[in-house]
Motif scaffolding. Structure first.
Motif, PDB file in Angstrom:
ATOM      1  N   VAL A 198     147.429  11.210  16.922  1.00 33.19           N
ATOM      2  CA  VAL A 198     147.489  12.316  15.965  1.00 33.19           C
ATOM      3  C   VAL A 198     148.557  11.969  14.925  1.00 33.19           C
ATOM      4  N   VAL A 199     148.255  12.211  13.652  1.00 28.04           N
ATOM      5  CA  VAL A 199     149.242  11.907  12.598  1.00 28.04           C
ATOM      6  C   VAL A 199     149.467  13.127  11.696  1.00 28.04           C
ATOM      7  N   LEU A 200     150.638  13.125  11.053  1.00 23.97           N
ATOM      8  CA  LEU A 200     150.963  14.122  10.018  1.00 23.97           C
ATOM      9  C   LEU A 200     150.917  13.416   8.660  1.00 23.97           C
ATOM     10  N   VAL A 201     150.390  14.116   7.661  1.00 23.31           N
ATOM     11  CA  VAL A 201     150.275  13.541   6.334  1.00 23.31           C
ATOM     12  C   VAL A 201     151.034  14.427   5.327  1.00 23.31           C
ATOM     13  N   ILE A 237     165.425   0.145   1.859  1.00 28.73           N
ATOM     14  CA  ILE A 237     164.311   0.483   0.966  1.00 28.73           C
ATOM     15  C   ILE A 237     163.959   1.951   1.164  1.00 28.73           C
ATOM     16  N   LEU A 238     163.419   2.533   0.116  1.00 27.20           N
ATOM     17  CA  LEU A 238     162.925   3.910   0.185  1.00 27.20           C
ATOM     18  C   LEU A 238     161.398   3.827   0.258  1.00 27.20           C
ATOM     19  N   VAL A 239     160.838   4.401   1.326  1.00 22.55           N
ATOM     20  CA  VAL A 239     159.382   4.360   1.493  1.00 22.55           C
ATOM     21  C   VAL A 239     158.812   5.755   1.252  1.00 22.55           C
ATOM     22  N   GLU A 240     157.819   5.832   0.366  1.00 22.40           N
ATOM     23  CA  GLU A 240     157.088   7.085   0.198  1.00 22.40           C
ATOM     24  C   GLU A 240     156.099   7.175   1.363  1.00 22.40           C
ATOM     25  N   VAL A 241     156.335   8.145   2.249  1.00 22.56           N
ATOM     26  CA  VAL A 241     155.538   8.228   3.478  1.00 22.56           C
ATOM     27  C   VAL A 241     154.146   8.756   3.142  1.00 22.56           C
ATOM     28  N   LYS A 242     153.132   8.018   3.590  1.00 24.04           N
ATOM     29  CA  LYS A 242     151.737   8.467   3.409  1.00 24.04           C
ATOM     30  C   LYS A 242     151.195   9.072   4.694  1.00 24.04           C
ATOM     31  N   ALA A 243     151.760   8.673   5.833  1.00 23.35           N
ATOM     32  CA  ALA A 243     151.374   9.252   7.127  1.00 23.35           C
ATOM     33  C   ALA A 243     152.448   8.904   8.144  1.00 23.35           C
ATOM     34  N   ALA A 244     152.617   9.784   9.160  1.00 25.41           N
ATOM     35  CA  ALA A 244     153.590   9.541  10.233  1.00 25.41           C
ATOM     36  C   ALA A 244     152.927   9.887  11.562  1.00 25.41           C
ATOM     37  N   GLY A 245     153.139   9.042  12.575  1.00 24.83           N
ATOM     38  CA  GLY A 245     152.496   9.256  13.867  1.00 24.83           C
ATOM     39  C   GLY A 245     153.270  10.245  14.731  1.00 24.83           C
ATOM     40  N   ILE A 246     152.533  11.108  15.427  1.00 31.07           N
ATOM     41  CA  ILE A 246     153.128  12.019  16.418  1.00 31.07           C
ATOM     42  C   ILE A 246     153.132  11.304  17.768  1.00 31.07           C
ATOM     43  N   ASN A 247     154.257  11.415  18.489  1.00 35.49           N
ATOM     44  CA  ASN A 247     154.383  10.827  19.828  1.00 35.49           C
ATOM     45  C   ASN A 247     155.025  11.831  20.771  1.00 35.49           C
ATOM     46  N   PRO A 248     154.693  11.770  22.074  1.00 35.49           N
ATOM     47  CA  PRO A 248     155.367  12.656  23.033  1.00 35.49           C
ATOM     48  C   PRO A 248     156.886  12.543  22.982  1.00 35.49           C
ATOM     49  N   GLY A 305     141.041  -8.111  16.084  1.00 33.08           N
ATOM     50  CA  GLY A 305     140.138  -6.960  16.135  1.00 33.08           C
ATOM     51  C   GLY A 305     140.674  -5.713  16.813  1.00 33.08           C
ATOM     52  N   LEU A 306     142.019  -5.599  16.976  1.00 34.52           N
ATOM     53  CA  LEU A 306     142.558  -4.366  17.570  1.00 34.52           C
ATOM     54  C   LEU A 306     142.240  -3.181  16.666  1.00 34.52           C
ATOM     55  N   LYS A 307     141.686  -2.122  17.258  1.00 29.23           N
ATOM     56  CA  LYS A 307     141.324  -0.917  16.494  1.00 29.23           C
ATOM     57  C   LYS A 307     142.291   0.214  16.841  1.00 29.23           C
ATOM     58  N   VAL A 308     142.705   0.962  15.830  1.00 27.22           N
ATOM     59  CA  VAL A 308     143.560   2.126  16.065  1.00 27.22           C
ATOM     60  C   VAL A 308     142.731   3.366  15.781  1.00 27.22           C
ATOM     61  N   HIS A 309     142.637   4.241  16.776  1.00 22.31           N
ATOM     62  CA  HIS A 309     141.815   5.440  16.587  1.00 22.31           C
ATOM     63  C   HIS A 309     142.714   6.652  16.337  1.00 22.31           C
ATOM     64  N   VAL A 310     142.581   7.237  15.145  1.00 25.99           N
ATOM     65  CA  VAL A 310     143.289   8.488  14.843  1.00 25.99           C
ATOM     66  C   VAL A 310     142.295   9.616  15.060  1.00 25.99           C
ATOM     67  N   GLY A 311     142.577  10.419  16.084  1.00 26.56           N
ATOM     68  CA  GLY A 311     141.632  11.476  16.458  1.00 26.56           C
ATOM     69  C   GLY A 311     141.770  12.727  15.613  1.00 26.56           C
TER      70      GLY A 311
END
Ligand SMILES: NC(=O)c1ccc[n+]([C@@H]2O[C@H](COP(=O)([O-])OP(=O)(O)OC[C@H]3O[C@@H](n4cnc5c(N)ncnc54)[C@H](OP(=O)(O)O)[C@@H]3O)[C@@H](O)[C@H]2O)c1
Length: 313
Positions: free
Chosen positions: A309-312, A30-41, A278-284
């Motif tokens: 941290v994410v890139l959009v 599938i081709l996904v139009e990326v709306k956000a991508a996570g930064i990781n070490p 109820g797991l919460k994800v915090h994008v700082g």
């Protein structure tokens, strides 16, 4: 479409935004139009050639292992995902490519996005969520234990605190002074400011330790472990592999290694934790994809906020 990539191992200067043709899905892709991508070490550990054994040595190399977006097209054999669906997903370290306008993946590499998360939060979940889940539920079995999460305010730490607390663990979390309240909000039973207190010298003991900060040596960790305690090392290398193997033959205090990989089943577990527990994800913080240089310069220098941290694009 734009795609973040590099042609040689090295620093931030190696990365560039290439203009490439948007790929077309075949078979089960599938081709996904990326709306956000996570930064990781791990993004810069691979780029800096610190994970050569796992990175596949293909050039050019792409950036980013996790994303959320909308399915834009599907190959003829795809039956489990519909065009227009909102999904989140993870791609392995040999493939990567989430830092782009579009990513081509197998339909099994995505899962329906949790409705209660926005795109940024969903993109930030797979890598650290899977690591926190595997650490707390499968490696340590946190239920009722006294756990130290060293680096509790970061991407991995804030999810590990929450999952351990769901399992009624007593959690001590370390972080900088200005992230103490954040870790308490995530559920930490006790917090330690590493700028004032060296946890290794605290005299306390724990049934299990997750070292997300990568600041504890095995000998320090050993003094912090109760009898039969487990130190979970998430920076596996040849030296730690050998030393943990030898240690675990002779000692009741275990030194275990973890290198996570995320499949569809794991994405479903994370979906369930968010939607039903109820797991919460915090994008700082978020940056535009075009601003990738500033993003990686700041995050690699340790100027990261609490959470992810994410890139959009
Ligand atoms: N093996 C695997 O499968 C796997 C999977 C995922 C992640 N990881 C690894 O896990 C690590 C953490 O990832 P992440 O995404 O959570 O990174 P992150 O968001 O940058 O978090 C780093 C954490 O370390 C804390 N910290 C920094 N210096 C410290 C110190 N001197 N003492 C105690 N804490 C300190 C930070 O606290 P402040 O922000 O409050 O300063 C923050 O809580 C990385 O090394 C990553 O590569 C491994």
């Amino acid at each position: 479409m734009k795609q973040l990539r590099y042609d040689n191992y090295g620093g931030i200067e190696q990365m560039y935004l290439a203009e490439v043709a948007t790929p077309e899905p075949t078979g089960q892709q599938i081709l996904v139009e990326v709306k956000a991508a996570g930064i990781n070490p791990v993004d810069w550990k691979i780029r800096n050639a610190h994970l050569k054994m796992a990175d596949g040595h293909q050039w050019p190399r792409l950036m980013g292992c996790e994303f959320a977006g909308v399915v834009a097209a599907a190959g003829p054999e795809v039956t489990d995902v519909r065009i227009g669906s909102e999904v989140f997903g993870w791609v392995n370290f040999k493939k990567l490519g989430a830092m782009a306008d579009y990513i081509l993946v197998n339909s099994s590499e995505v899962h329906e996005k949790p409705a209660s998360l926005d795109m940024q939060e969903a993109a930030a979940l797979p890598m650290v969520g899977a690591t926190a889940y595997t650490a707390m539920r499968e490696e340590i079995d946190a239920r009722g234990k006294r756990i130290l999460i060293n680096g509790g305010s970061g991407g991995l730490g804030h999810l590990a605190i929450q999952i351990a607390r769901m399992d009624n663990a007593e959690v001590t979390a370390t972080g900088s002074g200005h992230h103490q309240t954040f870790m308490q909000d995530m559920g930490a039973s006790h917090t330690v400011n590493y700028e004032e207190t060296d946890i290794a010298q605290s005299g306390e003991t724990f049934d299990a330790i997750l070292d997300a900060a990568d600041t504890l040596s095995w000998s320090q960790a050993k003094t912090l472990l109760s009898e039969h305690g487990t130190f979970l090392d998430i920076q596996p290398g040849v030296r730690s592999f050998v030393s943990s193997f030898v240690n675990n033959l002779v000692s009741d205090k275990k030194h275990d290694l973890l290198m996570v990989s995320v499949n569809h089943t794991m994405l479903h577990r994370l979906y369930d934790l968010v939607e039903n527990h109820g797991l919460k994800v915090h994008v700082g913080r978020e940056y535009a994809l075009m601003d990738y240089k500033r993003a990686y310069t700041e995050v690699e220098a340790g100027e990261a906020p609490a959470g992810k941290v994410v890139l959009v694009p």
